[in-house]
Design a protein around this motif. Structure first.
Motif, PDB file in Angstrom:
ATOM      1  N   LEU A 177       0.524  -1.177  -0.171  1.00  0.00           N
ATOM      2  CA  LEU A 177       0.329  -0.227   0.008  1.00  0.00           C
ATOM      3  C   LEU A 177       0.827   1.621  -0.276  1.00  0.00           C
ATOM      4  CD1 LEU A 177      -2.783  -0.944   2.116  1.00  0.00           C
ATOM      5  CD2 LEU A 177      -3.488  -1.226   0.198  1.00  0.00           C
ATOM      6  N   PHE A 178       0.299   2.224  -1.049  1.00  0.00           N
ATOM      7  CA  PHE A 178       1.041   3.743  -1.004  1.00  0.00           C
ATOM      8  C   PHE A 178       2.180   3.591  -1.416  1.00  0.00           C
ATOM      9  CE2 PHE A 178      -2.127   5.685   0.941  1.00  0.00           C
ATOM     10  CZ  PHE A 178      -2.081   6.393   1.064  1.00  0.00           C
ATOM     11  N   GLU A 179       2.896   2.260  -2.099  1.00  0.00           N
ATOM     12  CA  GLU A 179       4.318   1.854  -2.829  1.00  0.00           C
ATOM     13  C   GLU A 179       4.357   2.731  -3.998  1.00  0.00           C
ATOM     14  OE1 GLU A 179       1.695  -1.614  -4.283  1.00  0.00           O
ATOM     15  OE2 GLU A 179       2.387  -0.722  -2.454  1.00  0.00           O
ATOM     16  N   LYS A 215      -9.896  -3.905   6.813  1.00  0.00           N
ATOM     17  CA  LYS A 215      -8.242  -3.856   7.619  1.00  0.00           C
ATOM     18  C   LYS A 215      -7.329  -3.628   6.724  1.00  0.00           C
ATOM     19  CE  LYS A 215      -9.517  -9.087   9.453  1.00  0.00           C
ATOM     20  NZ  LYS A 215      -9.250 -10.089   9.231  1.00  0.00           N
ATOM     21  N   ARG A 216      -8.143  -3.320   5.430  1.00  0.00           N
ATOM     22  CA  ARG A 216      -7.197  -2.665   4.182  1.00  0.00           C
ATOM     23  C   ARG A 216      -6.583  -1.319   4.517  1.00  0.00           C
ATOM     24  NH1 ARG A 216      -7.373   0.249  -0.432  1.00  0.00           N
ATOM     25  NH2 ARG A 216      -5.695   0.310  -2.104  1.00  0.00           N
ATOM     26  N   GLN A 217      -8.565  -0.369   5.148  1.00  0.00           N
ATOM     27  CA  GLN A 217      -8.416   0.722   5.221  1.00  0.00           C
ATOM     28  C   GLN A 217      -7.746   1.006   6.446  1.00  0.00           C
ATOM     29  OE1 GLN A 217      -8.627   2.451   2.327  1.00  0.00           O
ATOM     30  NE2 GLN A 217      -9.925   3.703   3.810  1.00  0.00           N
ATOM     31  N   TYR A 218      -6.895   0.573   7.836  1.00  0.00           N
ATOM     32  CA  TYR A 218      -6.318   0.311   8.799  1.00  0.00           C
ATOM     33  C   TYR A 218      -4.394   0.899   8.436  1.00  0.00           C
ATOM     34  CZ  TYR A 218      -4.754  -0.085  13.263  1.00  0.00           C
ATOM     35  OH  TYR A 218      -4.135   0.219  15.023  1.00  0.00           O
ATOM     36  N   LEU A 219      -4.722  -0.206   7.318  1.00  0.00           N
ATOM     37  CA  LEU A 219      -3.402  -0.335   6.269  1.00  0.00           C
ATOM     38  C   LEU A 219      -2.660   0.928   5.740  1.00  0.00           C
ATOM     39  CD1 LEU A 219      -2.662  -4.309   6.718  1.00  0.00           C
ATOM     40  CD2 LEU A 219      -2.044  -3.200   7.912  1.00  0.00           C
ATOM     41  N   ALA A 220      -4.108   1.097   5.109  1.00  0.00           N
ATOM     42  CA  ALA A 220      -3.502   2.104   4.040  1.00  0.00           C
ATOM     43  C   ALA A 220      -3.662   3.013   5.093  1.00  0.00           C
ATOM     44  CB  ALA A 220      -5.208   2.731   3.390  1.00  0.00           C
ATOM     45  N   GLY A 221      -3.643   3.729   5.707  1.00  0.00           N
ATOM     46  CA  GLY A 221      -3.646   4.747   6.615  1.00  0.00           C
ATOM     47  C   GLY A 221      -2.817   4.755   7.892  1.00  0.00           C
ATOM     48  N   MET A 222      -1.674   3.713   7.715  1.00  0.00           N
ATOM     49  CA  MET A 222      -0.452   3.895   8.413  1.00  0.00           C
ATOM     50  C   MET A 222       0.657   3.719   7.089  1.00  0.00           C
ATOM     51  SD  MET A 222      -1.306  -0.130  10.859  1.00  0.00           S
ATOM     52  CE  MET A 222       1.380  -0.442  10.967  1.00  0.00           C
ATOM     53  N   ALA A 223      -0.098   3.515   5.943  1.00  0.00           N
ATOM     54  CA  ALA A 223       1.048   3.742   4.963  1.00  0.00           C
ATOM     55  C   ALA A 223       0.988   5.134   5.115  1.00  0.00           C
ATOM     56  CB  ALA A 223       0.279   3.363   4.068  1.00  0.00           C
ATOM     57  N   ALA A 224       0.027   5.855   4.659  1.00  0.00           N
ATOM     58  CA  ALA A 224      -0.020   6.707   4.603  1.00  0.00           C
ATOM     59  C   ALA A 224       0.388   8.438   5.511  1.00  0.00           C
ATOM     60  CB  ALA A 224      -1.964   7.612   4.631  1.00  0.00           C
ATOM     61  N   TYR A 225       0.410   8.037   7.239  1.00  0.00           N
ATOM     62  CA  TYR A 225       1.073   8.689   8.235  1.00  0.00           C
ATOM     63  C   TYR A 225       2.263   8.605   7.109  1.00  0.00           C
ATOM     64  CZ  TYR A 225       3.372  10.278  11.778  1.00  0.00           C
ATOM     65  OH  TYR A 225       4.619  10.791  12.627  1.00  0.00           O
ATOM     66  N   ARG A 226       3.052   7.392   6.763  1.00  0.00           N
ATOM     67  CA  ARG A 226       3.906   7.145   6.503  1.00  0.00           C
ATOM     68  C   ARG A 226       4.835   7.808   5.877  1.00  0.00           C
ATOM     69  NH1 ARG A 226       3.289   1.185   8.057  1.00  0.00           N
ATOM     70  NH2 ARG A 226       3.455   1.074   5.735  1.00  0.00           N
ATOM     71  N   PHE A 227       3.907   8.456   4.147  1.00  0.00           N
ATOM     72  CA  PHE A 227       4.291   8.635   3.386  1.00  0.00           C
ATOM     73  C   PHE A 227       4.563  10.361   3.426  1.00  0.00           C
ATOM     74  CE2 PHE A 227       3.096  11.504  -0.216  1.00  0.00           C
ATOM     75  CZ  PHE A 227       3.493  10.755  -1.566  1.00  0.00           C
ATOM     76  N   TYR A 228       3.312  10.974   4.755  1.00  0.00           N
ATOM     77  CA  TYR A 228       2.926  11.843   4.811  1.00  0.00           C
ATOM     78  C   TYR A 228       4.694  12.223   5.409  1.00  0.00           C
ATOM     79  CZ  TYR A 228       1.800  15.639   8.810  1.00  0.00           C
ATOM     80  OH  TYR A 228       2.163  16.717   8.997  1.00  0.00           O
ATOM     81  N   LYS A 229       5.001  11.548   6.665  1.00  0.00           N
ATOM     82  CA  LYS A 229       6.585  11.862   7.455  1.00  0.00           C
ATOM     83  C   LYS A 229       7.570  12.158   6.193  1.00  0.00           C
ATOM     84  CE  LYS A 229       9.561   9.655  10.681  1.00  0.00           C
ATOM     85  NZ  LYS A 229       9.523   8.065  12.289  1.00  0.00           N
ATOM     86  N   LYS A 230       7.703  11.135   5.148  1.00  0.00           N
ATOM     87  CA  LYS A 230       8.305  10.963   4.516  1.00  0.00           C
ATOM     88  C   LYS A 230       8.650  12.662   3.721  1.00  0.00           C
ATOM     89  CE  LYS A 230      10.409   8.007   0.345  1.00  0.00           C
ATOM     90  NZ  LYS A 230      10.019   6.910  -0.467  1.00  0.00           N
ATOM     91  N   TYR A 231       7.128  12.750   3.290  1.00  0.00           N
ATOM     92  CA  TYR A 231       7.104  14.033   2.364  1.00  0.00           C
ATOM     93  C   TYR A 231       7.193  15.709   2.680  1.00  0.00           C
ATOM     94  CZ  TYR A 231       8.392  10.704  -1.295  1.00  0.00           C
ATOM     95  OH  TYR A 231       8.989   9.804  -2.517  1.00  0.00           O
ATOM     96  N   ASN A 232       7.066  15.204   4.226  1.00  0.00           N
ATOM     97  CA  ASN A 232       6.194  16.994   4.881  1.00  0.00           C
ATOM     98  C   ASN A 232       7.128  17.826   4.648  1.00  0.00           C
ATOM     99  OD1 ASN A 232       4.770  18.249   6.630  1.00  0.00           O
ATOM    100  ND2 ASN A 232       6.276  17.285   8.879  1.00  0.00           N
ATOM    101  N   GLY A 233       6.505  18.554   4.157  1.00  0.00           N
ATOM    102  CA  GLY A 233       6.850  19.894   3.400  1.00  0.00           C
ATOM    103  C   GLY A 233       7.498  19.912   2.098  1.00  0.00           C
ATOM    104  N   VAL A 234       7.204  19.064   1.441  1.00  0.00           N
ATOM    105  CA  VAL A 234       7.292  18.971   0.215  1.00  0.00           C
ATOM    106  C   VAL A 234       6.258  18.642  -1.105  1.00  0.00           C
ATOM    107  CG1 VAL A 234       8.518  17.096  -1.619  1.00  0.00           C
ATOM    108  CG2 VAL A 234       9.571  17.710   0.879  1.00  0.00           C
ATOM    109  N   VAL A 235       5.060  17.826  -0.504  1.00  0.00           N
ATOM    110  CA  VAL A 235       3.964  17.321  -0.690  1.00  0.00           C
ATOM    111  C   VAL A 235       3.471  18.310  -0.177  1.00  0.00           C
ATOM    112  CG1 VAL A 235       2.437  15.874  -1.626  1.00  0.00           C
ATOM    113  CG2 VAL A 235       4.526  15.045  -0.801  1.00  0.00           C
ATOM    114  N   GLU A 298      -0.264   4.406  13.840  1.00  0.00           N
ATOM    115  CA  GLU A 298       1.457   4.740  13.512  1.00  0.00           C
ATOM    116  C   GLU A 298       2.366   5.902  13.559  1.00  0.00           C
ATOM    117  OE1 GLU A 298       4.161   3.124  10.868  1.00  0.00           O
ATOM    118  OE2 GLU A 298       2.787   2.203  10.842  1.00  0.00           O
ATOM    119  N   ARG A 299       1.514   7.004  14.150  1.00  0.00           N
ATOM    120  CA  ARG A 299       2.067   8.460  14.843  1.00  0.00           C
ATOM    121  C   ARG A 299       2.355   8.344  16.002  1.00  0.00           C
ATOM    122  NH1 ARG A 299       4.508  11.419  16.674  1.00  0.00           N
ATOM    123  NH2 ARG A 299       4.335  13.511  17.094  1.00  0.00           N
TER     124      ARG A 299
END
Length: 302
Positions: A177-179, A215-235, A298-299
């Motif tokens: 998810l989110f890859e 279950k998928r949506q829960y994992l998607a939320g976790m992945a979304a936070y990781r994306f946010y953390k990776k690109y915070n200030g860029v996206v 994830e946070r």
């Protein structure tokens, strides 16, 4: 051209996909099919392995990102790569239409449609609703406004190889998810436009249930936070609602049907307008709630 397919424990439907790929209007010597088996629990049938040009068996299960990177590292030199799902069965002119779409522009990727078979929709109120939403695939908005970088669905996407970096899929951050969202952002950074090629649509042979999708949506939320953390200030903006959720936003489930009530209505032979309204409201609230819980979980791990 290369067609890359990650595979895991779904040889029956993979067989349908491979048969369709081997019967394209594009000459067969113009493309190579590469399947990377992600350490499935059983050995693949011979008729499946024989339908591909390159078959790779991974020593351990790692997720689709690892599989795609592996396939790219061993793929024959070519003009473009088509990323396809193991359960997405293409039409005969699928590859030809994708190629025509990317050749018309200097640097663009071609996104095809992904739709569930009619029989899946007809037998499930949840799938009928899901097909019209953006929880998994955002085609209602894509059809009207065109695709954005976060629509780079690797279940049906063709990309010129000059736009693909070495090991483009961040398997450590996004094993599942989110890859493809991360990949789409990389493409956007390189100036790659995504065009929508509806004529290269596929049928997605994957039945979805509400319990599975929660279950998928829960994992998607976790992945979304990781994306946010990776690109915070860029996206720019709050595309995936992570900031809103972290600002104490958690969708309320007040006055929402519980799971058992939903199942009872879904089993009804006749669903009237009030029942349908209650179902739609329950589906939406439950999935948004699970997504938010995944973000918050994830946070807390930071």
């Amino acid at each position: 051209m290369n067609v890359i397919i990650p595979s895991f424990n779904a040889f029956d439907v993979l067989r349908l996909t491979l048969v369709a790929l081997n019967n394209q209007t594009l000459q067969r010597d113009k493309y190579a099919i590469i399947v990377v088996d992600d350490s499935s629990s059983s050995s693949p049938p011979k008729n499946v392995v024989n339908d591909v040009d390159i078959w790779v068996s991974m020593p351990r299960h790692g997720g689709p990102s690892v599989c795609r990177n592996k396939a790219l590292s061993i793929a024959p030199e070519s003009y473009a790569t088509c990323f396809l799902g193991q359960d997405t069965v293409p039409k005969p002119d699928f590859l030809e239409n994708h190629l025509n779409a990317i050749s018309e522009k200097t640097l663009c990727a071609s996104l095809g449609g992904i739709y569930f078979p009619d029989k899946y929709i007809e037998e499930s109120p949840f799938m009928d609703w899901l097909e019209q939403q953006s929880y998994q695939f955002d085609y209602p908005n894509i059809a009207s406004a065109g695709p954005k970088w976060f629509h780079a669905y690797t279940s049906n996407l063709m990309v010129p190889n000059k736009a693909i970096s070495q090991e483009p899929f961040d398997w450590e951050t996004f094993p599942y998810l989110f890859e493809d969202v991360d990949f789409g952002f990389q493409l956007a950074q390189r100036g790659v436009e995504i065009v929508y090629t509806h004529s290269s649509s596929v049928l997605h042979y994957h039945r979805r249930t509400l319990s599975e999708f929660i279950k998928r949506q829960y994992l998607a939320g976790m992945a979304a936070y990781r994306f946010y953390k990776k690109y915070n200030g860029v996206v720019d903006g709050d595309i995936f609602a992570v900031k809103s959720i972290l600002s104490s936003y958690l969708p309320a489930l007040r006055d929402c049907l519980n799971f058992n009530q939903i199942q009872q209505i879904e089993k009804s032979k006749f669903i009237d307008s009030k029942m349908k309204y209650n179902l739609i409201s329950a589906y939406d609230k439950l999935l948004r709630h699970q997504y938010a819980k995944g973000v918050i979980h994830e946070r807390k791990q930071d």
